[in-house]
Design a protein around this motif. Structure first.
Motif, PDB file in Angstrom:
ATOM      1  N   LEU A 112       0.829  -1.213   0.000  1.00 42.84           N
ATOM      2  CA  LEU A 112       0.000   0.000   0.000  1.00 42.84           C
ATOM      3  C   LEU A 112       0.858   1.255   0.000  1.00 42.84           C
ATOM      4  N   LEU A 113       1.939   1.254   0.774  1.00 45.61           N
ATOM      5  CA  LEU A 113       2.829   2.423   0.792  1.00 45.61           C
ATOM      6  C   LEU A 113       3.398   2.679  -0.599  1.00 45.61           C
ATOM      7  N   PHE A 114       3.862   1.608  -1.258  1.00 47.56           N
ATOM      8  CA  PHE A 114       4.417   1.765  -2.602  1.00 47.56           C
ATOM      9  C   PHE A 114       3.328   2.178  -3.600  1.00 47.56           C
ATOM     10  N   LEU A 115       2.136   1.607  -3.432  1.00 43.51           N
ATOM     11  CA  LEU A 115       1.035   1.919  -4.337  1.00 43.51           C
ATOM     12  C   LEU A 115       0.715   3.406  -4.278  1.00 43.51           C
ATOM     13  N   ALA A 116       0.673   3.956  -3.055  1.00 43.43           N
ATOM     14  CA  ALA A 116       0.402   5.382  -2.907  1.00 43.43           C
ATOM     15  C   ALA A 116       1.500   6.203  -3.582  1.00 43.43           C
ATOM     16  N   ALA A 117       2.759   5.757  -3.450  1.00 40.03           N
ATOM     17  CA  ALA A 117       3.861   6.487  -4.072  1.00 40.03           C
ATOM     18  C   ALA A 117       3.789   6.383  -5.594  1.00 40.03           C
ATOM     19  N   LEU A 118       3.413   5.197  -6.080  1.00 39.98           N
ATOM     20  CA  LEU A 118       3.366   4.982  -7.536  1.00 39.98           C
ATOM     21  C   LEU A 118       2.295   5.837  -8.199  1.00 39.98           C
ATOM     22  N   GLN A 119       1.208   6.103  -7.447  1.00 39.37           N
ATOM     23  CA  GLN A 119       0.136   6.887  -8.058  1.00 39.37           C
ATOM     24  C   GLN A 119       0.523   8.344  -8.221  1.00 39.37           C
ATOM     25  N   THR A 145      10.681   3.946  -0.714  1.00 42.36           N
ATOM     26  CA  THR A 145      11.595   2.841  -0.418  1.00 42.36           C
ATOM     27  C   THR A 145      12.305   3.078   0.906  1.00 42.36           C
ATOM     28  N   THR A 146      12.772   4.315   1.094  1.00 43.73           N
ATOM     29  CA  THR A 146      13.433   4.651   2.357  1.00 43.73           C
ATOM     30  C   THR A 146      12.510   4.374   3.534  1.00 43.73           C
ATOM     31  N   LEU A 147      11.245   4.795   3.397  1.00 43.73           N
ATOM     32  CA  LEU A 147      10.278   4.607   4.477  1.00 43.73           C
ATOM     33  C   LEU A 147      10.027   3.121   4.739  1.00 43.73           C
ATOM     34  N   VAL A 148       9.879   2.339   3.659  1.00 46.86           N
ATOM     35  CA  VAL A 148       9.613   0.904   3.805  1.00 46.86           C
ATOM     36  C   VAL A 148      10.783   0.220   4.509  1.00 46.86           C
ATOM     37  N   VAL A 149      12.007   0.552   4.096  1.00 49.36           N
ATOM     38  CA  VAL A 149      13.196  -0.041   4.728  1.00 49.36           C
ATOM     39  C   VAL A 149      13.220   0.310   6.216  1.00 49.36           C
ATOM     40  N   LEU A 150      12.951   1.574   6.497  1.00 49.51           N
ATOM     41  CA  LEU A 150      12.955   2.056   7.882  1.00 49.51           C
ATOM     42  C   LEU A 150      11.942   1.290   8.738  1.00 49.51           C
ATOM     43  N   ARG A 192     -12.683   0.602   1.483  1.00 55.51           N
ATOM     44  CA  ARG A 192     -12.322   1.872   0.885  1.00 55.51           C
ATOM     45  C   ARG A 192     -11.776   2.861   1.932  1.00 55.51           C
ATOM     46  N   HIS A 193     -12.436   2.899   3.090  1.00 51.58           N
ATOM     47  CA  HIS A 193     -12.020   3.845   4.130  1.00 51.58           C
ATOM     48  C   HIS A 193     -10.667   3.474   4.696  1.00 51.58           C
ATOM     49  N   PHE A 194     -10.418   2.181   4.779  1.00 44.76           N
ATOM     50  CA  PHE A 194      -9.172   1.684   5.325  1.00 44.76           C
ATOM     51  C   PHE A 194      -7.993   2.171   4.505  1.00 44.76           C
ATOM     52  N   THR A 195      -7.990   1.723   3.249  1.00 43.75           N
ATOM     53  CA  THR A 195      -6.765   1.751   2.464  1.00 43.75           C
ATOM     54  C   THR A 195      -6.249   3.162   2.221  1.00 43.75           C
ATOM     55  N   ALA A 196      -7.033   3.974   1.545  1.00 41.03           N
ATOM     56  CA  ALA A 196      -6.516   5.246   1.062  1.00 41.03           C
ATOM     57  C   ALA A 196      -5.835   6.055   2.160  1.00 41.03           C
ATOM     58  N   THR A 197      -6.558   6.339   3.223  1.00 41.01           N
ATOM     59  CA  THR A 197      -6.028   7.260   4.217  1.00 41.01           C
ATOM     60  C   THR A 197      -4.875   6.658   5.002  1.00 41.01           C
ATOM     61  N   ASP A 198      -5.008   5.363   5.279  1.00 40.57           N
ATOM     62  CA  ASP A 198      -3.972   4.705   6.062  1.00 40.57           C
ATOM     63  C   ASP A 198      -2.624   4.863   5.377  1.00 40.57           C
ATOM     64  N   ALA A 199      -2.622   4.548   4.088  1.00 41.04           N
ATOM     65  CA  ALA A 199      -1.355   4.588   3.362  1.00 41.04           C
ATOM     66  C   ALA A 199      -0.851   6.018   3.213  1.00 41.04           C
ATOM     67  N   SER A 200      -1.754   6.944   2.890  1.00 41.22           N
ATOM     68  CA  SER A 200      -1.267   8.292   2.613  1.00 41.22           C
ATOM     69  C   SER A 200      -0.764   8.972   3.888  1.00 41.22           C
ATOM     70  N   THR A 201      -1.366   8.651   5.031  1.00 46.34           N
ATOM     71  CA  THR A 201      -0.814   9.228   6.264  1.00 46.34           C
ATOM     72  C   THR A 201       0.589   8.718   6.474  1.00 46.34           C
ATOM     73  N   GLY A 202       0.782   7.446   6.157  1.00 42.19           N
ATOM     74  CA  GLY A 202       2.102   6.869   6.341  1.00 42.19           C
ATOM     75  C   GLY A 202       3.141   7.574   5.494  1.00 42.19           C
ATOM     76  N   VAL A 203       2.792   7.861   4.239  1.00 40.20           N
ATOM     77  CA  VAL A 203       3.779   8.426   3.330  1.00 40.20           C
ATOM     78  C   VAL A 203       4.036   9.893   3.634  1.00 40.20           C
ATOM     79  N   LYS A 204       2.943  10.632   3.834  1.00 42.02           N
ATOM     80  CA  LYS A 204       3.135  12.071   3.994  1.00 42.02           C
ATOM     81  C   LYS A 204       3.531  12.441   5.415  1.00 42.02           C
ATOM     82  N   GLY A 205       3.401  11.498   6.326  1.00 43.98           N
ATOM     83  CA  GLY A 205       3.775  11.779   7.723  1.00 43.98           C
ATOM     84  C   GLY A 205       2.908  12.858   8.269  1.00 43.98           C
TER      85      GLY A 205
END
Lengths: 282, 300
Positions: A166-173, A206-211, B287-300
């Motif tokens: 999911l983390l990679f999927l969000a980045a890929l989009q 990738t950095t985040l996933v490794v971390l 739907r509610h699970f996936t989107a926000t969970d992942a994006s919070t993780g990435v954007k911190g």
């Protein structure tokens, strides 16, 4: 006003996070005993004694080696598989919903529950050995000294992969489609555009996933406790957190346990620092 | 789904080429699909196998045993494990633990998220840094000091309160709410302030109704944590009548199962009761699970 609204949260953070963290570090430099509530006994400062005890303990050293073994298998496997599957998922047209759900199921299901299925599948007469036939290791995976830790690493990779996908999927989009289109126009194969476009574009992810994979891996407890029945066979799959539990809570040495904890944090910080240097290079 | 639509022009462009180009684009689609389907089977199989194993009357580890044969099906594994661990009681404990954690997380999360997103006050930067830092420090490190404090210091061993306290704050929830409040136009809050509403009134009548979707997301994301949590409740509950299901099943796996006719069946039955509710909830609210969970993780 803002302070007032944020105060309940801040007080909680101080009580269940900042204070215990400080107490842990403090305990690691003192002789600390469990006492009944309200009883005050001397807790003398002992400097680095606890650390010396911990570092000279062969069991502790072995547990750090086991975690290193785990990370060497788990982290590369996690990064490669989750990036490949996320890339494939990103370009898939059919069944996206179904696929996304199926990858996420192991992550949602309780580890306690999934561990029992793996025991069922990987014990000596289990379905995995039935398929492998004469190729099956003897003794079976989880009770085999050489295979116990790799089996745990494989289990955790499988369990966590959905989250990392999911983390990679969000980045890929967020990768502009034009980049891949341009590469494909110029005659790049799928593999070439994956290497030249996708991998650089998702580098922060990738950095985040490794971390995150390193932090999760360094804190293994449930798996060695349940999957290999308490760090077995013969202590071949003990981890620092498992020893932390044994020392601190079963045997009543919270000071020793805290020293293991502090060493673990320092180790994790060092490893993540090095890994960031590697993943963010060039 | 929008990405699928965005993608189609590229594929059309490829298809419009020569027949060899067409064939290449076909394999370009087939290869990842095959990979994905093989992967999906690998990911779902253990879950499926757990349910089949839970229903087997006699343990059948052979390949054929992976199929649910009607002649070998029974519900007796569930009654069997229920005699060793009170499933209803354990489910209730899991429910109390999880429910209280979710409520506390939402309460603290809404307040802190609102303050961080819309108000300026001294220490805001520091607080936000702490929220982020909290995500990076794993719970296991705090385990022994928390045990010393709560169990030895305050005597909260074998109590719901002791179980709940360390989980009552969750930085992911704070980040979700902060993100949502940041998206609400500032003017809405300013207008209310000009009309003389206090911050509590604004929070209750404007902010909370606006972020209802965020409340659902935060509740779902928080839910799986305590529901699946093993280590902490395991440490502080020695009394079986207070143990959440994850702890009860784990203890049964370690010690209790050996005396049963079909120990693996009973263990897998317990596992099924533990894992299925979370997975069903996830599928329903996917739907509610996936989107926000992942994006919070990435954007911190």
């Amino acid at each position: 006003m803002g302070l007032l609204l944020a105060a309940p949260y801040a007080i909680f953070v101080a009580a269940v996070f900042v204070y215990p963290l400080g107490l842990g570090v403090w305990m690691s430099f003192h002789d600390f005993y469990f006492t009944a509530p309200g009883v005050d006994v001397a807790k003398p400062f002992v400097g680095l004694d606890n650390y010396a005890t911990v570092l000279s303990d062969p069991d502790v050293r072995a547990s750090f080696v086991h975690v290193a073994e785990f990370l060497v298998i788990n982290v590369p496997l996690t990064v490669i598989l989750s990036l490949l599957l996320a890339t494939a998922l990103n370009s898939a047209i059919h069944w996206r919903g179904f696929l996304r759900v199926s990858y996420y199921v192991p992550y949602i299901a309780a580890s306690v529950a999934m561990v029992t299925v793996w025991m069922f599948m990987f014990n000596s007469g289990g379905i995995v050995n039935q398929i492998l036939g004469p190729l099956a290791p003897d003794p079976a995976w989880l009770v085999n000294k050489a295979w116990a830790m790799p089996s745990i690493a494989l289990y955790v990779t499988w369990k966590q992969l959905g989250f990392f996908i999911l983390l990679f999927l969000a980045a890929l989009q967020n990768v502009p489609k034009e980049l891949n289109e341009a590469a494909s126009m110029d005659g790049a194969t799928r593999w070439q555009s994956f290497r030249a476009v996708t991998i650089p574009a998702v580098r922060p992810a990738t950095t985040l996933v490794v971390l995150l994979a390193i932090i999760t891996g360094a804190n293994l407890f449930t798996e060695p406790y349940l999957l290999t029945g308490g760090g077995g066979p013969n202590g071949a799959s003990t981890t620092p957190v498992f020893l932390l539990y044994q020392q601190g809570i079963q045997q009543g040495n919270p000071d020793i346990a805290s020293a293991i904890g502090v060493l673990l944090v320092v180790g994790v910080l060092l490893v993540t620092y090095v890994s960031r240097k590697i993943t963010e290079r060039d | 789904m929008t990405t699928t639509q965005k993608q189609s022009p590229a594929i059309l462009k490829n298809d419009a080429g020569s027949t060899s180009g067409k064939r290449r684009s076909r394999t370009r689609q087939l290869l990842p699909m095959a990979l994905l389907l093989v992967g999906a089977v690998g990911f779902l199989f253990p879950f499926y196998y757990m349910i089949v194993g839970a229903l087997q009357e006699k343990r059948d580890p052979t390949l054929a045993g992976a199929l649910p044969w009607p002649s070998n099906m029974t519900l007796s594994n569930f009654t069997d494990i229920n005699e060793s661990i009170d499933l209803g009681r354990s489910l209730l404990n899991s429910g109390i633990f999880t429910g209280a954690v979710v409520l506390c997380t939402l309460f603290f999360g809404v307040l802190a998220g609102y303050a961080l997103a819309t108000l300026s006050f001294r220490g805001r930067g520091l607080l936000f840094a702490v929220v982020l830092l909290l995500q990076a420090v794993p719970f296991q490190l705090l385990m022994v000091p928390l045990y010393v404090l709560l169990v030895r210091g305050f005597g909260l061993g074998d109590s719901y309160l002791g179980m709940i306290l360390p989980f009552a704050i969750n930085s992911v929830a704070v980040l979700i709410f902060r993100q949502f409040f940041l998206q609400v136009p500032r003017e809405m809050f300013d207008a209310a302030r000009i009309d003389g509403a206090g911050e509590f009134r604004i929070l209750r009548s404007i902010a909370v109704p606006l972020v209802k979707p965020a409340i659902l997301t935060a509740a779902l994301v928080t839910f799986i944590g305590p529901w699946n949590e093993f280590l902490w409740p395991f440490l502080i509950t020695k009394e079986q009548s207070l143990q959440p299901l994850a702890v009860a099943v784990a203890n049964f796996t370690q010690t209790g199962a050996a005396f049963h006719d079909n120990p693996f069946g009973a263990i897998l039955a317990g596992s099924t009761v533990l894992a299925v509710p979370a997975v069903v909830l996830f599928i329903v609210f996917q739907r509610h699970f996936t989107a926000t969970d992942a994006s919070t993780g990435v954007k911190g």
